[in-house]
Enzyme design. Structure first.
Site, mmCIF file in Angstrom:
data_model
loop_
_atom_site.group_PDB
_atom_site.id
_atom_site.type_symbol
_atom_site.label_atom_id
_atom_site.label_comp_id
_atom_site.label_asym_id
_atom_site.label_seq_id
_atom_site.Cartn_x
_atom_site.Cartn_y
_atom_site.Cartn_z
ATOM 1 N N GLY A 31 0.811 -1.210 0.000
ATOM 2 C CA GLY A 31 0.000 0.000 0.000
ATOM 3 C C GLY A 31 0.844 1.259 0.000
ATOM 4 O O GLY A 31 2.022 1.242 -0.336
ATOM 5 N N GLY A 36 5.622 4.596 -8.806
ATOM 6 C CA GLY A 36 6.361 3.354 -9.034
ATOM 7 C C GLY A 36 5.445 2.147 -9.016
ATOM 8 O O GLY A 36 5.484 1.297 -9.920
ATOM 9 N N HIS A 37 4.594 2.068 -7.991
ATOM 10 C CA HIS A 37 3.623 0.966 -7.922
ATOM 11 C C HIS A 37 2.694 0.987 -9.142
ATOM 12 O O HIS A 37 2.373 -0.055 -9.720
ATOM 13 C CB HIS A 37 2.743 1.093 -6.673
ATOM 14 C CG HIS A 37 3.475 0.978 -5.375
ATOM 15 N ND1 HIS A 37 3.633 2.039 -4.525
ATOM 16 C CD2 HIS A 37 4.077 -0.077 -4.775
ATOM 17 C CE1 HIS A 37 4.303 1.640 -3.461
ATOM 18 N NE2 HIS A 37 4.587 0.368 -3.584
ATOM 19 N N LYS A 151 13.578 -1.773 -7.734
ATOM 20 C CA LYS A 151 14.215 -1.047 -6.620
ATOM 21 C C LYS A 151 14.616 -1.985 -5.493
ATOM 22 O O LYS A 151 15.688 -1.860 -4.920
ATOM 23 C CB LYS A 151 13.301 0.060 -6.089
ATOM 24 C CG LYS A 151 14.017 0.947 -5.057
ATOM 25 C CD LYS A 151 13.133 2.055 -4.558
ATOM 26 C CE LYS A 151 12.062 1.528 -3.633
ATOM 27 N NZ LYS A 151 12.612 1.016 -2.351
ATOM 28 N N ARG A 189 8.776 5.270 1.669
ATOM 29 C CA ARG A 189 9.473 5.852 2.824
ATOM 30 C C ARG A 189 10.051 7.237 2.536
ATOM 31 O O ARG A 189 10.533 7.897 3.457
ATOM 32 C CB ARG A 189 10.569 4.896 3.305
ATOM 33 C CG ARG A 189 10.017 3.616 3.933
ATOM 34 C CD ARG A 189 11.116 2.747 4.524
ATOM 35 N NE ARG A 189 10.575 1.637 5.314
ATOM 36 C CZ ARG A 189 10.387 0.410 4.875
ATOM 37 N NH1 ARG A 189 10.662 0.119 3.623
ATOM 38 N NH2 ARG A 189 9.909 -0.529 5.666
#
EC number: 6.3.2.1
Length: 283
Positions: A31, A36-37, A151, A189
């Site tokens: 989540g 990127g996701h 990544k 993050r």
């Protein structure tokens, strides 16, 4: 888009799609979705008839002093993004649904030679938590393909090994890193970074690019290149460098004469935030 929070409802949807002869693409996430996701979802959309995205913050892969409790949970925003990007289903189980037996449940143990280095050296048990949850998700979803990001390079290599070792019938596809306009690799993050830290963060990628250029110019003194890059990153303002290394891109072992595919991997800290990055080098 359907929202599924139990294994039984997930399997009902999958059964319908399989009966109709449809292929399934799967994107496992924790989540707090970013571009990127969403690039993974887009690739799954291009390669399969139906796309399932899982959102599950997996307690098994967090150590006792890590950020499980403060890991961002943004389900409503995530759901809206997935709807916009044409996902067919989001699977969002509770911890009890995923692990009804709690900590006593069966684990999938990754090969030590791949997990005792890099992230595994810093985070004991982390990859066993990853392989356990992903093996379980693959078993639940039964996808034709799963799209994972570059990544987390070591994670991809470990999961590829798991798929081969357990003879799982899923094809893993590694999608390129998505970066912001400064070159910083997108990560959930990154939101922990202060404004000053955010201005420093892209310099990790710059250091990896300098190693890449040196390798392409014929320099094979990898240890020296990594030492120079480490000092550069520290002088740029990073608080600590956990590792910068050049490895064989498949085995994660030290490069040997004649290796054609290398990866430069790095982890460094800005304040309390650990940033990961890597660059693939094809010779």
């Amino acid at each position: 888009m359907v929202v599924l929070d139990s294994v039984s409802t997930l399997r009902e949807s999958i059964q319908k799609w399989r009966k109709a002869g449809l292929t399934i693409g799967f994107v496992p996430t924790m989540g707090n979705l970013h571009a990127g996701h969403l690039s993974l979802v887009k690739q799954a959309r291009q390669k399969s008839d139906k796309v399932i995205v899982s959102i599950f913050v997996n307690p098994l892969q967090f150590g006792p002093d890590e950020d499980y409790d403060r890991y961002p949970r943004t389900f409503e925003a995530d759901k809206a993004l997935l709807q916009q990007h044409n996902a067919d289903a989001v699977f969002c189980p509770s911890v009890d649904e995923m692990y009804p037996n709690g900590q006593a449940q069966t684990r999938v143990i990754a090969p030590e030679k791949m997990t005792s280095i890099l992230e595994g050296a810093k985070r004991p048990g982390h990859f066993d938590g990853v392989t356990t949850v992903v093996a379980k998700l693959f078993n639940m979803v039964q996808p034709d393909i799963a799209i994972l990001g570059q990544k987390d390079f070591q994670q991809f290599a470990v999961l590829q090994q798991m798929v081969e070792d357990l003879a799982l019938s899923v094809e893993l596809i590694r999608a390129p890193i998505v970066r912001d306009e400064t070159g910083l690799a997108l990560s959930s993050r990154n939101q922990y970074l202060t404004e000053i830290q955010r201005s420093v963060a892209p310099k990790l990628f710059v250091a990896l690019q300098s190693i890449e250029m040196a390798i392409r110019s014929g320099n094979k003194n990898y240890s020296s290149l990594c030492q120079i890059a480490t000092q550069q990153v520290l002088s740029d303002g990073f608080d600590a460098v956990d590792y910068i290394q050049v490895l064989n891109a498949s085995s994660l072992e030290e490069p040997q004469q004649g290796d054609q595919a290398l990866v430069i991997v790095a982890a460094a800290k800005l304040g309390q935030t650990r940033l990961l990055d890597n660059v693939l080098v094809s010779l």
